[in-house]
Design a protein around this motif. Structure first.
Motif, PDB file in Angstrom:
ATOM      1  N   LEU A  41       0.818  -1.208   0.000  1.00 31.02           N
ATOM      2  CA  LEU A  41       0.000   0.000   0.000  1.00 31.02           C
ATOM      3  C   LEU A  41       0.852   1.259   0.000  1.00 31.02           C
ATOM      4  O   LEU A  41       0.381   2.335  -0.369  1.00 31.02           O
ATOM      5  CB  LEU A  41      -0.928  -0.008   1.216  1.00 31.02           C
ATOM      6  N   VAL A  42       2.128   1.107   0.424  1.00 30.50           N
ATOM      7  CA  VAL A  42       3.001   2.280   0.519  1.00 30.50           C
ATOM      8  C   VAL A  42       4.315   2.068  -0.220  1.00 30.50           C
ATOM      9  O   VAL A  42       4.716   2.886  -1.048  1.00 30.50           O
ATOM     10  CB  VAL A  42       3.299   2.612   2.004  1.00 30.50           C
ATOM     11  N   PHE A  43       5.003   0.973   0.067  1.00 30.99           N
ATOM     12  CA  PHE A  43       6.356   0.747  -0.435  1.00 30.99           C
ATOM     13  C   PHE A  43       6.391  -0.384  -1.472  1.00 30.99           C
ATOM     14  O   PHE A  43       5.453  -1.179  -1.562  1.00 30.99           O
ATOM     15  CB  PHE A  43       7.297   0.404   0.726  1.00 30.99           C
ATOM     16  N   PRO A  44       7.489  -0.471  -2.249  1.00 33.91           N
ATOM     17  CA  PRO A  44       7.620  -1.586  -3.198  1.00 33.91           C
ATOM     18  C   PRO A  44       7.647  -2.926  -2.462  1.00 33.91           C
ATOM     19  O   PRO A  44       8.197  -3.035  -1.374  1.00 33.91           O
ATOM     20  CB  PRO A  44       8.956  -1.302  -3.888  1.00 33.91           C
ATOM     21  N   SER A  45       7.061  -3.931  -3.073  1.00 33.68           N
ATOM     22  CA  SER A  45       7.059  -5.260  -2.472  1.00 33.68           C
ATOM     23  C   SER A  45       8.466  -5.848  -2.571  1.00 33.68           C
ATOM     24  O   SER A  45       9.309  -5.368  -3.334  1.00 33.68           O
ATOM     25  CB  SER A  45       6.059  -6.164  -3.186  1.00 33.68           C
ATOM     26  N   SER A 144      -0.368  -4.690   9.635  1.00 35.79           N
ATOM     27  CA  SER A 144      -0.333  -3.336   9.100  1.00 35.79           C
ATOM     28  C   SER A 144       1.025  -3.015   8.484  1.00 35.79           C
ATOM     29  O   SER A 144       1.104  -2.492   7.371  1.00 35.79           O
ATOM     30  CB  SER A 144      -0.664  -2.339  10.209  1.00 35.79           C
ATOM     31  N   VAL A 145       2.093  -3.346   9.202  1.00 39.50           N
ATOM     32  CA  VAL A 145       3.442  -3.107   8.669  1.00 39.50           C
ATOM     33  C   VAL A 145       3.666  -3.944   7.418  1.00 39.50           C
ATOM     34  O   VAL A 145       4.210  -3.465   6.417  1.00 39.50           O
ATOM     35  CB  VAL A 145       4.502  -3.434   9.740  1.00 39.50           C
ATOM     36  N   GLY A 146       3.235  -5.199   7.451  1.00 37.72           N
ATOM     37  CA  GLY A 146       3.385  -6.050   6.276  1.00 37.72           C
ATOM     38  C   GLY A 146       2.646  -5.512   5.073  1.00 37.72           C
ATOM     39  O   GLY A 146       3.143  -5.571   3.941  1.00 37.72           O
ATOM     40  N   SER A 147       1.445  -4.953   5.286  1.00 37.65           N
ATOM     41  CA  SER A 147       0.653  -4.445   4.171  1.00 37.65           C
ATOM     42  C   SER A 147       1.301  -3.241   3.501  1.00 37.65           C
ATOM     43  O   SER A 147       0.987  -2.927   2.352  1.00 37.65           O
ATOM     44  CB  SER A 147      -0.755  -4.076   4.649  1.00 37.65           C
ATOM     45  N   MET A 148       2.175  -2.555   4.213  1.00 38.40           N
ATOM     46  CA  MET A 148       2.884  -1.442   3.588  1.00 38.40           C
ATOM     47  C   MET A 148       3.751  -1.930   2.427  1.00 38.40           C
ATOM     48  O   MET A 148       3.977  -1.203   1.464  1.00 38.40           O
ATOM     49  CB  MET A 148       3.770  -0.738   4.623  1.00 38.40           C
ATOM     50  N   PHE A 149       4.243  -3.184   2.542  1.00 31.84           N
ATOM     51  CA  PHE A 149       5.119  -3.749   1.516  1.00 31.84           C
ATOM     52  C   PHE A 149       4.421  -4.777   0.627  1.00 31.84           C
ATOM     53  O   PHE A 149       4.929  -5.077  -0.459  1.00 31.84           O
ATOM     54  CB  PHE A 149       6.320  -4.424   2.180  1.00 31.84           C
ATOM     55  N   GLU A 150       3.303  -5.325   1.099  1.00 28.30           N
ATOM     56  CA  GLU A 150       2.645  -6.396   0.353  1.00 28.30           C
ATOM     57  C   GLU A 150       1.162  -6.428   0.695  1.00 28.30           C
ATOM     58  O   GLU A 150       0.786  -6.689   1.836  1.00 28.30           O
ATOM     59  CB  GLU A 150       3.298  -7.740   0.704  1.00 28.30           C
ATOM     60  N   TYR A 151       0.319  -6.147  -0.311  1.00 33.04           N
ATOM     61  CA  TYR A 151      -1.117  -6.043  -0.037  1.00 33.04           C
ATOM     62  C   TYR A 151      -1.777  -7.391   0.225  1.00 33.04           C
ATOM     63  O   TYR A 151      -2.963  -7.453   0.555  1.00 33.04           O
ATOM     64  CB  TYR A 151      -1.825  -5.312  -1.169  1.00 33.04           C
ATOM     65  N   ALA A 152      -1.027  -8.495   0.093  1.00 32.07           N
ATOM     66  CA  ALA A 152      -1.583  -9.813   0.423  1.00 32.07           C
ATOM     67  C   ALA A 152      -1.964  -9.909   1.892  1.00 32.07           C
ATOM     68  O   ALA A 152      -2.739 -10.789   2.280  1.00 32.07           O
ATOM     69  CB  ALA A 152      -0.569 -10.911   0.086  1.00 32.07           C
ATOM     70  N   ALA A 276       3.136 -14.590  -2.746  1.00 31.02           N
ATOM     71  CA  ALA A 276       2.801 -14.029  -1.440  1.00 31.02           C
ATOM     72  C   ALA A 276       1.958 -14.990  -0.611  1.00 31.02           C
ATOM     73  O   ALA A 276       1.999 -14.959   0.623  1.00 31.02           O
ATOM     74  CB  ALA A 276       2.052 -12.704  -1.620  1.00 31.02           C
ATOM     75  N   TYR A 277       1.186 -15.837  -1.273  1.00 29.28           N
ATOM     76  CA  TYR A 277       0.282 -16.740  -0.553  1.00 29.28           C
ATOM     77  C   TYR A 277       0.822 -18.165  -0.442  1.00 29.28           C
ATOM     78  O   TYR A 277       0.266 -18.969   0.304  1.00 29.28           O
ATOM     79  CB  TYR A 277      -1.077 -16.791  -1.265  1.00 29.28           C
ATOM     80  N   LEU A 278       1.865 -18.484  -1.194  1.00 33.93           N
ATOM     81  CA  LEU A 278       2.326 -19.868  -1.258  1.00 33.93           C
ATOM     82  C   LEU A 278       2.813 -20.391   0.084  1.00 33.93           C
ATOM     83  O   LEU A 278       2.527 -21.535   0.454  1.00 33.93           O
ATOM     84  CB  LEU A 278       3.442 -19.991  -2.300  1.00 33.93           C
ATOM     85  N   GLY A 279       3.568 -19.571   0.819  1.00 39.64           N
ATOM     86  CA  GLY A 279       4.117 -20.035   2.090  1.00 39.64           C
ATOM     87  C   GLY A 279       3.025 -20.444   3.064  1.00 39.64           C
ATOM     88  O   GLY A 279       3.153 -21.456   3.778  1.00 39.64           O
ATOM     89  N   VAL A 280       1.931 -19.689   3.099  1.00 36.96           N
ATOM     90  CA  VAL A 280       0.813 -20.008   3.990  1.00 36.96           C
ATOM     91  C   VAL A 280       0.179 -21.333   3.581  1.00 36.96           C
ATOM     92  O   VAL A 280      -0.139 -22.177   4.424  1.00 36.96           O
ATOM     93  CB  VAL A 280      -0.238 -18.887   3.972  1.00 36.96           C
TER      94      VAL A 280
END
Length: 326
Positions: A41-45, A144-152, A276-280
Motif C-alpha cells: 500500500l506504501v512501499f515496493p514489495s 499493518s506493517v506487512g501491508s505497507m510492503f505487500e497487499y496480500a 505471497a500466498y504460497l508459504g501459507v
C-alpha cells in the motif's frame, strides 16, 4: 507416534536436495515482477527490491530456512504435531524448493511467511485469555506493517480476525485493540513524514477469470490447487481424531486451516501475486501431512513418507519442463 519415519541422516538428505533445487531454480530465468502490481500500500514489495541476484537468493534460502525452523518450534511448543521429529518442517522445506521460481529467486514468499508465523505464535499463545488486547494489537501491527510492503496481508487480516475468534480471544476490547493496531503504523508513518497519504496505492488484483495466465502462474495454480484439495481432505480426515483430543491443539490447527483456505482462495483472485500466498498454503499442507503420520498408526509409514517426498520433489520437474525455455 510409535514409529520413527525421519532420522537425522534423512533430514540432512532432504536439506541437500533442497539446496540443489535452489541452485537449479537460481540458474533458471527469474520471473519478471509486475511493477504495476508489485507494491504494497506504501512501499515496493520484496519482488522489486534492488538486490543482486546472488544476494537475493542467499536471503531467500535463509528466509525459507528460518521459516522452517520457526514452524518446527511452533509445532513443538504448542504440541500441534505429536512427535519430536521435525515432520512439519521436513514437508515444508521440499514444498518451497520444489517450486523452482520461488526456491531459486527472492520473492514475497519468505517475507509474508515469516510475518504469518509470528502471527501464529501470537494467536496460539492466547487460548481463552482473560485479556488479549496486547496480543491482538501486536498481531494487527504485524499485518499493518506487512501491508505497507505487500497487499496480500489484507486477506490475511481476515484470517487473523477469524483465527482470534477460533482461539476464543476476541471480544469487544480485542476488536478495538486490533483496529488500533491496524491504524497505528500508518498513523506514525504519516506523522513522521515517512508516508505521504497521496502516494498510497489501491491494489488492483488480476483474477484467474481474466485469462492470459503466464506458464508459471498456470503451473503454480494447478499444483497448489491439487495441494489445497488434498490438505482440505486431510483436514477432515485428521480432524476426526483431533475432535476427541486437546481443544487448544484442535483450535490451533483449525486456525492454520483457516489461513490456508483463505490464502488458497486469494490466489484465485490475485494470480499476479501468487508467491505471497504460497508459504501459507505450504504450512497448511505440511502440517496436515505431518499429522497424518502422528495421528494414524500407519503400518508402512516410512515407505509412505518417502513416496510423498518423491512426489513433492517431482513437482520441480514440472516447473523445469514448463519454464526452462520461457
Amino acid at each position: 507416534m510409535n514409529r520413527r519415519v525421519l532420522y537425522p541422516s534423512g533430514m540432512l538428505g532432504l536439506i541437500i536436495i533442497c539446496l540443489a533445487l535452489a541452485a537449479t531454480g537460481y540458474l533458471m530465468p527469474a520471473p519478471t515482477p509486475l511493477a504495476e502490481r508489485g507494491f504494497g500500500l506504501v512501499f515496493p514489495s520484496p519482488d522489486l527490491w534492488n538486490l543482486l541476484p546472488s544476494a537475493g537468493e542467499i536471503l531467500n534460502v535463509a528466509g525459507i530456512a528460518l521459516s522452517s525452523a520457526i514452524l518446527y518450534l511452533i509445532n513443538k511448543n504448542y504440541s500441534l504435531i505429536r512427535t519430536g521429529q521435525p515432520l512439519g518442517a521436513s514437508f515444508f522445506l521440499p514444498l518451497c524448493f520444489s517450486n523452482l521460481p520461488v526456491g531459486g529467486h527472492w520473492s514475497t514468499m519468505p517475507f509474508v511467511t515469516l510475518f504469518v508465523l509470528v502471527i501464529f505464535a501470537t494467536l496460539f499463545s492466547q487460548y481463552r485469555p482473560r485479556n488479549a488486547t496486547r496480543a491482538m494489537f501486536f498481531a494487527a501491527t504485524c499485518l499493518s506493517v506487512g501491508s505497507m510492503f505487500e497487499y496480500a496481508f489484507i486477506p490475511l487480516a481476515l484470517a487473523t480476525f477469524i483465527g482470534a475468534f477460533i482461539m476464543e480471544a476476541m471480544r469487544a476490547k480485542e476488536v478495538l485493540a486490533m483496529g488500533l493496531g491496524l491504524i497505528a503504523p500508518y498513523w506514525v508513518g504519516i506523522g513522521f513524514g515517512l508516508i505521504n497519504p497521496l502516494d498510497m496505492r489501491i491494489p488492483v488484483p488480476h483474477t484467474i477469470f481474466a485469462g492470459n495466465l503466464s506458464p508459471e502462474a498456470f503451473v503454480t495454480l494447478t499444483v497448489t490447487g491439487v495441494m489445497a484439495l488434498c490438505a482440505a481432505i486431510l483436514s477432515l480426515y485428521n480432524g476426526l481424531i483431533l475432535y476427541a483430543g486437546n481443544t487448544r491443539v484442535r483450535r490451533s490447527i483449525l486456525t492454520i486451516n483457516t489461513f490456508g483456505i483463505i490464502a488458497s482462495i486469494a490466489m484465485i483472485f490475485d494470480v499476479d501475486n501468487l508467491p505471497a500466498y504460497l508459504g501459507v498454503c505450504y504450512i497448511w499442507v505440511a502440517n496436515q501431512l505431518a499429522n497424518l503420520f502422528t495421528l494414524r498408526d500407519l503400518r508402512r509409514g516410512g515407505l509412505l513418507y518417502w513416496l510423498l517426498q518423491l512426489l513433492i520433489f517431482s513437482i520441480s520437474m514440472i516447473y523445469f519442463l514448463a519454464l526452462h525455455e520461457v
